[in-house]
Design a protein around this motif. Sequence first.
Motif, PDB file in Angstrom:
ATOM      1  N   THR A  94      13.090 118.424 -57.875  1.00  0.00           N
ATOM      2  CA  THR A  94      12.499 117.094 -58.039  1.00  0.00           C
ATOM      3  C   THR A  94      11.480 117.093 -59.179  1.00  0.00           C
ATOM      4  OG1 THR A  94      10.890 117.520 -56.268  1.00  0.00           O
ATOM      5  CG2 THR A  94      12.913 116.377 -55.669  1.00  0.00           C
ATOM      6  N   ASP A  95      10.704 118.177 -59.301  1.00  0.00           N
ATOM      7  CA  ASP A  95       9.744 118.263 -60.412  1.00  0.00           C
ATOM      8  C   ASP A  95      10.461 118.258 -61.758  1.00  0.00           C
ATOM      9  OD1 ASP A  95       7.142 120.523 -59.069  1.00  0.00           O
ATOM     10  OD2 ASP A  95       7.679 118.454 -58.628  1.00  0.00           O
ATOM     11  N   TYR A 132      13.763 114.505 -61.385  1.00  0.00           N
ATOM     12  CA  TYR A 132      13.789 113.219 -60.693  1.00  0.00           C
ATOM     13  C   TYR A 132      13.213 112.083 -61.529  1.00  0.00           C
ATOM     14  CZ  TYR A 132      15.924 113.899 -56.126  1.00  0.00           C
ATOM     15  OH  TYR A 132      16.837 114.084 -55.114  1.00  0.00           O
ATOM     16  N   ALA A 133      12.173 112.353 -62.321  1.00  0.00           N
ATOM     17  CA  ALA A 133      11.552 111.286 -63.119  1.00  0.00           C
ATOM     18  C   ALA A 133      12.521 110.738 -64.166  1.00  0.00           C
ATOM     19  CB  ALA A 133      10.291 111.801 -63.793  1.00  0.00           C
ATOM     20  N   ASP A 134      13.539 111.544 -64.514  1.00  0.00           N
ATOM     21  CA  ASP A 134      14.539 111.106 -65.492  1.00  0.00           C
ATOM     22  C   ASP A 134      15.783 110.546 -64.824  1.00  0.00           C
ATOM     23  OD1 ASP A 134      13.658 113.947 -67.567  1.00  0.00           O
ATOM     24  OD2 ASP A 134      12.896 111.898 -67.593  1.00  0.00           O
ATOM     25  N   GLY A 135      15.757 110.424 -63.511  1.00  0.00           N
ATOM     26  CA  GLY A 135      16.890 109.850 -62.793  1.00  0.00           C
ATOM     27  C   GLY A 135      17.829 110.876 -62.176  1.00  0.00           C
ATOM     28  N   GLY A 136      17.459 112.182 -62.243  1.00  0.00           N
ATOM     29  CA  GLY A 136      18.275 113.195 -61.585  1.00  0.00           C
ATOM     30  C   GLY A 136      18.183 113.049 -60.079  1.00  0.00           C
TER      31      GLY A 136
END
Lengths: 147, 190
Positions: A77-78, A81-85
């Motif tokens: 997540t680190d 996730y911020a890029d949509g993963g």
Amino acid sequence: MKMPEKVGFDKVELDYELPSITRHVTQELITKNACASLDFNPIHVDPVWAKKVNLFGVGKTIAHGMMTMTFLGQLITDWCYADGGKLKSMDVKLIWPVFPEDTITCKGKIVAKHPRDPGQSFVDIEFSAENQDGQKVAVGKAEVILP
Amino acid sequence: MPTSKEARTLIEKFRKSEKQKSFQYDFFVDESKYEKWEDVKIGQEGMAERNFKVKMEDILTYLDGTFDNHPLFRDEKFAKKTPWGELIAPPFLIVPIAFWCTGTSSGSWIRTPGAINPGQKIEFYEPIRVGDTITIKAKAYDKYIKRGKNTSRTCRNLETRRDSWLQSGGPLLYFQLQRAMRSINLLKAF
């Protein structure tokens, strides 16, 4: 290997190592995790009970296996996730107990890429968590959908 | 043997949310009601005894208890700028959801004092969001003895329904949380 600015399926390369994370585990953290997870099994939260039953032959509490698994999830997540993963799956074996005052380091590496229709392509990550003595405490793999 | 005073003191320090404060944390209290390894019937399935309505405090207390500072899960302004467009819950919020919902119902052996977790296999479909009401259907699909230890595996499907999906005919979201749990007789094992 150099980390791409934004994580994307076309940009990542095989053998890329995700930024590792390290966590120092204390009884206070374990009990805090018990409150977070609602898993109050005495093997985690009760040092008095653990001593009485001589848990694992050392008489100490152990951290939640799901806490180790959550840390492995944070590796992902680190990273993306911020890029949509997005996590697609995780398969983890918990192979060694984590005791209070252990320091756990989680590492992972991309080992395969699966091209699919847009928005469905994913990578395989092999990861592990080990303690301060280099003893692996968890091993496993994850599938991660990347944009 | 009930939870020791030492353990209770530390637990009380960290119970913050409404669900945390109301949850029975002494797993010895209902021990006689939990599913035993001998009772597990392969193929038997049932709904968990209660649902989990996701509130922002559930997410925040979970993040604090797992040392997770990712802004996607706690900062609405940050989340709006990401491809997600809104806050989502961290993937492993499914853990307190499973314990909250299960109680003494199907799959309750996870609360057995002394039960050890040897591993998990989890499939994720859609992220959980604030406002979701999660239900769980649990199904026992394996039990075995290995290296002198009894192990059970339960598959839990977590579902929610969203009004926007019902209107557009979209899918239900669900996860499969396959949990292996090993019950050991601690007094004999050591």
